[in-house]
Design a protein around this motif. Structure first.
Motif, mmCIF file in Angstrom:
data_model
loop_
_atom_site.group_PDB
_atom_site.id
_atom_site.type_symbol
_atom_site.label_atom_id
_atom_site.label_comp_id
_atom_site.label_asym_id
_atom_site.label_seq_id
_atom_site.Cartn_x
_atom_site.Cartn_y
_atom_site.Cartn_z
ATOM 1 N N PRO A 165 -21.969 0.490 -1.515
ATOM 2 C CA PRO A 165 -20.988 1.485 -1.070
ATOM 3 C C PRO A 165 -21.030 2.725 -1.947
ATOM 4 O O PRO A 165 -21.607 2.720 -3.048
ATOM 5 C CB PRO A 165 -19.652 0.746 -1.200
ATOM 6 C CG PRO A 165 -19.900 -0.291 -2.250
ATOM 7 C CD PRO A 165 -21.337 -0.687 -2.113
ATOM 8 N N SER A 166 -20.424 3.799 -1.460
ATOM 9 C CA SER A 166 -20.419 5.048 -2.220
ATOM 10 C C SER A 166 -19.602 4.929 -3.507
ATOM 11 O O SER A 166 -19.906 5.579 -4.508
ATOM 12 C CB SER A 166 -19.852 6.183 -1.351
ATOM 13 O OG SER A 166 -18.543 5.851 -0.897
ATOM 14 N N GLU A 167 -18.559 4.098 -3.488
ATOM 15 C CA GLU A 167 -17.737 3.882 -4.680
ATOM 16 C C GLU A 167 -17.591 2.374 -4.917
ATOM 17 O O GLU A 167 -16.562 1.774 -4.596
ATOM 18 C CB GLU A 167 -16.365 4.525 -4.514
ATOM 19 C CG GLU A 167 -16.410 6.057 -4.386
ATOM 20 C CD GLU A 167 -15.030 6.665 -4.270
ATOM 21 O OE1 GLU A 167 -14.032 5.905 -4.262
ATOM 22 O OE2 GLU A 167 -14.939 7.901 -4.184
ATOM 23 N N PRO A 168 -18.614 1.747 -5.464
ATOM 24 C CA PRO A 168 -18.547 0.293 -5.682
ATOM 25 C C PRO A 168 -17.522 -0.053 -6.753
ATOM 26 O O PRO A 168 -17.285 0.726 -7.692
ATOM 27 C CB PRO A 168 -19.961 -0.052 -6.134
ATOM 28 C CG PRO A 168 -20.476 1.214 -6.746
ATOM 29 C CD PRO A 168 -19.872 2.330 -5.942
ATOM 30 N N LEU A 169 -16.922 -1.233 -6.628
ATOM 31 C CA LEU A 169 -15.942 -1.705 -7.605
ATOM 32 C C LEU A 169 -16.623 -2.587 -8.638
ATOM 33 O O LEU A 169 -17.402 -3.470 -8.302
ATOM 34 C CB LEU A 169 -14.834 -2.480 -6.897
ATOM 35 C CG LEU A 169 -13.948 -1.704 -5.921
ATOM 36 C CD1 LEU A 169 -12.924 -2.624 -5.271
ATOM 37 C CD2 LEU A 169 -13.249 -0.551 -6.614
ATOM 38 N N SER A 170 -16.299 -2.348 -9.904
ATOM 39 C CA SER A 170 -16.846 -3.152 -10.986
ATOM 40 C C SER A 170 -15.975 -4.378 -11.231
ATOM 41 O O SER A 170 -14.895 -4.529 -10.639
ATOM 42 C CB SER A 170 -16.933 -2.319 -12.263
ATOM 43 O OG SER A 170 -15.622 -1.964 -12.702
ATOM 44 N N LYS A 171 -16.434 -5.236 -12.110
ATOM 45 C CA LYS A 171 -15.664 -6.437 -12.449
ATOM 46 C C LYS A 171 -14.311 -6.063 -13.050
ATOM 47 O O LYS A 171 -13.289 -6.670 -12.713
ATOM 48 C CB LYS A 171 -16.459 -7.305 -13.428
ATOM 49 C CG LYS A 171 -15.729 -8.574 -13.864
ATOM 50 C CD LYS A 171 -16.563 -9.388 -14.845
ATOM 51 C CE LYS A 171 -15.825 -10.646 -15.282
ATOM 52 N NZ LYS A 171 -16.630 -11.451 -16.253
ATOM 53 N N SER A 172 -14.291 -5.080 -13.923
ATOM 54 C CA SER A 172 -13.028 -4.677 -14.552
ATOM 55 C C SER A 172 -12.059 -4.109 -13.527
ATOM 56 O O SER A 172 -10.835 -4.319 -13.632
ATOM 57 C CB SER A 172 -13.292 -3.647 -15.655
ATOM 58 O OG SER A 172 -13.950 -2.496 -15.134
ATOM 59 N N GLN A 173 -12.553 -3.407 -12.515
ATOM 60 C CA GLN A 173 -11.673 -2.871 -11.467
ATOM 61 C C GLN A 173 -11.132 -3.994 -10.582
ATOM 62 O O GLN A 173 -9.971 -3.960 -10.171
ATOM 63 C CB GLN A 173 -12.438 -1.842 -10.633
ATOM 64 C CG GLN A 173 -12.736 -0.546 -11.368
ATOM 65 C CD GLN A 173 -13.644 0.376 -10.565
ATOM 66 O OE1 GLN A 173 -14.720 -0.029 -10.098
ATOM 67 N NE2 GLN A 173 -13.225 1.611 -10.390
ATOM 68 N N ILE A 174 -11.974 -4.970 -10.274
ATOM 69 C CA ILE A 174 -11.521 -6.117 -9.491
ATOM 70 C C ILE A 174 -10.453 -6.878 -10.254
ATOM 71 O O ILE A 174 -9.433 -7.318 -9.692
ATOM 72 C CB ILE A 174 -12.697 -7.047 -9.143
ATOM 73 C CG1 ILE A 174 -13.720 -6.325 -8.254
ATOM 74 C CG2 ILE A 174 -12.206 -8.308 -8.452
ATOM 75 C CD1 ILE A 174 -13.230 -6.003 -6.869
ATOM 76 N N LEU A 175 -10.653 -7.058 -11.554
ATOM 77 C CA LEU A 175 -9.663 -7.739 -12.389
ATOM 78 C C LEU A 175 -8.329 -7.009 -12.360
ATOM 79 O O LEU A 175 -7.267 -7.627 -12.271
ATOM 80 C CB LEU A 175 -10.182 -7.836 -13.826
ATOM 81 C CG LEU A 175 -9.185 -8.303 -14.900
ATOM 82 C CD1 LEU A 175 -8.685 -9.714 -14.599
ATOM 83 C CD2 LEU A 175 -9.831 -8.265 -16.285
ATOM 84 N N LEU A 176 -8.375 -5.693 -12.406
ATOM 85 C CA LEU A 176 -7.152 -4.888 -12.402
ATOM 86 C C LEU A 176 -6.373 -5.053 -11.107
ATOM 87 O O LEU A 176 -5.134 -5.028 -11.105
ATOM 88 C CB LEU A 176 -7.511 -3.412 -12.617
ATOM 89 C CG LEU A 176 -6.359 -2.432 -12.808
ATOM 90 C CD1 LEU A 176 -5.598 -2.742 -14.086
ATOM 91 C CD2 LEU A 176 -6.872 -1.000 -12.830
ATOM 92 N N ASN A 177 -7.084 -5.262 -9.985
ATOM 93 C CA ASN A 177 -6.439 -5.320 -8.669
ATOM 94 C C ASN A 177 -6.197 -6.737 -8.165
ATOM 95 O O ASN A 177 -5.721 -6.910 -7.041
ATOM 96 C CB ASN A 177 -7.298 -4.574 -7.634
ATOM 97 C CG ASN A 177 -7.342 -3.077 -7.889
ATOM 98 O OD1 ASN A 177 -6.372 -2.504 -8.352
ATOM 99 N ND2 ASN A 177 -8.468 -2.463 -7.607
ATOM 100 N N THR A 178 -6.527 -7.743 -8.954
ATOM 101 C CA THR A 178 -6.329 -9.126 -8.528
ATOM 102 C C THR A 178 -5.078 -9.682 -9.197
ATOM 103 O O THR A 178 -5.009 -9.714 -10.429
ATOM 104 C CB THR A 178 -7.544 -9.997 -8.887
ATOM 105 O OG1 THR A 178 -8.735 -9.397 -8.350
ATOM 106 C CG2 THR A 178 -7.391 -11.395 -8.321
ATOM 107 N N PRO A 179 -4.074 -10.105 -8.422
ATOM 108 C CA PRO A 179 -2.781 -10.505 -9.000
ATOM 109 C C PRO A 179 -2.798 -11.896 -9.629
ATOM 110 O O PRO A 179 -2.109 -12.811 -9.190
ATOM 111 C CB PRO A 179 -1.840 -10.453 -7.792
ATOM 112 C CG PRO A 179 -2.721 -10.794 -6.630
ATOM 113 C CD PRO A 179 -4.057 -10.176 -6.952
#
Length: 370
Positions: A165-179
């Motif tokens: 994707p044009s703006e892929p999500l990194s592991k740290s970003q996924i961690l931030l958005n996972t409750p």
């Protein structure tokens, strides 16, 4: 004449401008964590998190993705935040001196009225905030694996990788958005065989993970025939050497490391390094689970599934093959048909329903229903 003795009364007043306050009721486990931290060098890190909004698939469709809800997390635990309303308001009080004007009725009737009475002050309380609701924390066990399955793009083959994707999500970003808490996230990251390629978080498809695992086991067995190795002391460096010398495993190195961390049971040595072994019930369960995940809509006969499980598992694991290892991951009918359970509980459970909280308003509501 007033007969009430006001000498012992505490004056109470309301502030004209109320300060907004939101009260948070702490469960005993979290309260103990905070109290114990006062004797330690560092305080616990608390986070308030929520997942992204559900994806809107257009009109006349149901949004997909987890339902947004806020959670509070410690390093290892997750708590759902619930707003509780009460018919009785809670007052936040502050001690202040309150002016007292003498009551003219207490004066002698024959005494002339005083135009400018003497105003004195008396210690009292002022209401600085009024709370009609508060926040409650409920212990939760979120299904981190299911949350990450929906959040991460599936990687099936090195020959036809997914479009970046044009703006892929990194592991740290996924961690931030996972409750979920950090510990629960890292456990779920391992369970879904997740990895990163150039700061893009992905997960291996179950069938691909199983294929890489089988190649790794064959490489270990080939090395074992040529030289003596300790199968309980295999570090990541050992596997890196195997893959480099073989040269046929063309998957990205991070995918191979993800399979090793997910499929092999890990143990930390005295020097802090990690070693991996596979002749354990842990690896046996991983193989059986990934056979089910690779065929989520297939109905196996018990004999068919057990044969597939034994054929995929290493020889050293055959003694551990037992359906009890996969409890909660499959259903078995009276005819012996085995199917994978499609879990829908992405938010996890809150406090067990049978644990009744001693809330007066809940008891009152229950009494009215009788």
């Amino acid at each position: 004449m007033s007969t009430q003795d006001d000498s012992k009364a505490i004056p109470l007043a309301f502030a004209h401008e109320q300060t907004p306050v939101r009260l948070l009721e702490l469960p005993p486990s979290l309260l103990s964590l905070i109290e114990n931290s006062t004797f330690q060098s560092s305080a616990p890190v608390l986070k308030i998190k929520a997942p992204p909004k559900p994806i809107d698939n257009g009109p006349n469709t149901t949004p997909t993705g987890p339902t947004p809800f806020a959670v509070l997390t410690t390093a290892t635990e997750t708590y759902n935040i619930r707003s509780v309303h009460s018919s009785n308001s809670i007052f936040i009080l502050k001690p202040v001196p309150i002016p007292i004007i003498p009551d003219q009725d207490d004066a002698d009737s024959d005494t002339e009225m005083v135009d400018d009475p003497v105003i004195t002050s008396k210690p009292g309380m002022i209401v600085t905030s009024t709370c009609a609701s508060h926040l409650e924390l409920l212990p939760s066990k979120p299904n981190t694996e299911l949350l990450l399955q929906s959040a991460l793009t599936e990687y099936k083959s090195f020959e036809s990788p997914p479009d970046r994707p044009s703006e892929p999500l990194s592991k740290s970003q996924i961690l931030l958005n996972t409750p979920v808490s950090d510990a629960e996230f890292h456990e779920g990251w391992r369970d879904v065989t997740a990895f990163e390629i150039d700061n893009w978080a992905l997960r291996l498809s179950p069938s691909t993970a199983l294929q890489i695992f089988e190649v790794l086991i064959s490489l270990v067995l080939s090395r074992g025939q040529a030289e003596e190795i300790d199968k309980d002391e295999m570090g990541m460096h050992f596997f890196n050497q195997l893959v480099e010398q073989d040269g046929d495993l063309e998957y990205p190195p991070d995918t191979i490391r993800a399979v090793i961390r997910g499929a092999f049971e890990s143990k930390k040595t005295e020097d802090g390094s990690m070693v991996y072994s596979y002749d354990t019930p842990y690896t046996t369960k991983w193989v059986g689970k990934h056979i089910l995940l690779s065929n989520p809509n297939k109905s196996f006969t018990e004999r068919e599934f057990m044969e597939a499980w034994r054929s995929k598992a290493p020889d050293e694991c055959e003694k551990f093959v037992d359906l009890k290892l996969l409890e909660g991951l499959h259903t078995r009918s009276v005819l012996g048909v085995i199917r994978y359970i499609h879990s829908t509980d992405s938010e996890g459970g809150a406090a067990p329903a049978n644990k009744k909280k001693n809330k007066w308003h809940e008891k009152f509501a229950a009494g009215k229903k009788r």
